[in-house]
Design an enzyme around this catalytic site. Sequence first.
Site, PDB file in Angstrom:
ATOM      1  N   CYS A 108      -8.340   5.540  22.282  1.00 28.13           N
ATOM      2  CA  CYS A 108      -9.022   4.371  22.841  1.00 28.13           C
ATOM      3  C   CYS A 108      -8.232   3.071  22.629  1.00 28.13           C
ATOM      4  O   CYS A 108      -7.236   2.866  23.296  1.00 28.13           O
ATOM      5  CB  CYS A 108     -10.443   4.301  22.273  1.00 28.13           C
ATOM      6  SG  CYS A 108     -11.577   3.362  23.311  1.00 28.13           S
ATOM      7  N   HIS A 207     -13.601   9.932  21.426  1.00 32.17           N
ATOM      8  CA  HIS A 207     -13.952   9.678  20.017  1.00 32.17           C
ATOM      9  C   HIS A 207     -14.655  10.915  19.491  1.00 32.17           C
ATOM     10  O   HIS A 207     -14.848  11.892  20.188  1.00 32.17           O
ATOM     11  CB  HIS A 207     -14.905   8.490  19.907  1.00 32.17           C
ATOM     12  CG  HIS A 207     -14.287   7.193  20.327  1.00 32.17           C
ATOM     13  ND1 HIS A 207     -13.356   6.535  19.565  1.00 32.17           N
ATOM     14  CD2 HIS A 207     -14.459   6.441  21.433  1.00 32.17           C
ATOM     15  CE1 HIS A 207     -12.994   5.421  20.172  1.00 32.17           C
ATOM     16  NE2 HIS A 207     -13.637   5.334  21.319  1.00 32.17           N
TER      17      HIS A 207
HETATM   18  N1  GLN Z   1     -12.066  -2.493  22.983  1.00 31.23           N
HETATM   19  C1  GLN Z   1     -11.624  -1.451  23.860  1.00 31.23           C
HETATM   20  C2  GLN Z   1     -12.560  -1.209  25.042  1.00 31.23           C
HETATM   21  O1  GLN Z   1     -13.709  -1.554  24.990  1.00 31.23           O
HETATM   22  C3  GLN Z   1     -11.424  -0.180  23.071  1.00 31.23           C
HETATM   23  C4  GLN Z   1     -12.710   0.404  22.534  1.00 31.23           C
HETATM   24  C5  GLN Z   1     -12.532   1.469  21.531  1.00 31.23           C
HETATM   25  O2  GLN Z   1     -11.458   1.691  20.960  1.00 31.23           O
HETATM   26  N2  GLN Z   1     -13.610   2.153  21.236  1.00 31.23           N
HETATM   27  O3  GLN Z   1     -12.126  -0.656  26.028  1.00 31.23           O
END
Ligand code: GLN
Length: 260
Positions: A108, A207
């Site tokens: 992510c 995740h």
């Molecule tokens: N901040 C980034 C997004 O919202 C990554 C989010 C994350 O790593 N969960 O796309």
Amino acid sequence: MTYISLQTKNPENYSRNLKIAHLYGDLMNTYGDNGNILMLKYMAEKLGASATFEIVSLEDSFDDARYDLVFWGGGQDFEQEVISESLSALTEPLGRYIEADKPLLAICGGYQMLGKYYIDASGKKIVCTGILGHHTENPGNDRIIGDVEIYNADFDETYYGFENHGGRTYLAGDENALGTVKYGGGNNGTTGEEGLIYKNTFGSYFHGPLLSRNPRIAYRLVTIALKQKYGSALELPKFDSLFANLEDQVQITDLKRKSK
Ligand code: GLN
């Protein structure tokens, strides 16, 4: 910075060792991404290697020759902005590491930071490492959240995950997707791609954490690292002989959870 509690116990019992860098491990860890670290340790030990983990963060320099495997977890926009100022020191050695075919997994926010830039939820441009060619744009009012299933035709493997991201990532011409979306949003909700593969660098929005739900990816990363360190002739047990029932167990756990 070293995690004392995570290192392999009695490393003298193992003939091999993997040194694993956890990039920004004190700042970037959303939705259990650090569970990937536990899975890398488990897989290394199953394959006869002790695992040593070190966090490489804001004040540290990254020594590409020191590490056999790299993990970079996800983060909120805030943390991504915080670390963006320190990236210039990372870009050259991490780029060298990636170009040398060494294995890396980024989730992510970490996956986004490997690319050129990220337009965050407020419209601010966060300059990323620029090591890889993808870029990410966040529309600011619409997150992609839920279960995902993807298929990788080259490996003939199906992967399962959970995604929660505002950013829409678009791959560059020299990057392949980790898989084709069967269910869920993936990189951007439109191109039907999820994650990235470039050389032995893997990126994903999964995740949950990705490696414990998809142990074949953990096996792939650890075997790549071991063969690079100890020679391609190194004989390692096949995934199926080591984990005859592991995927069934993961599946059963999921089913039990669903039936509650
Ligand atoms: N901040 C980034 C997004 O919202 C990554 C989010 C994350 O790593 N969960 O796309």
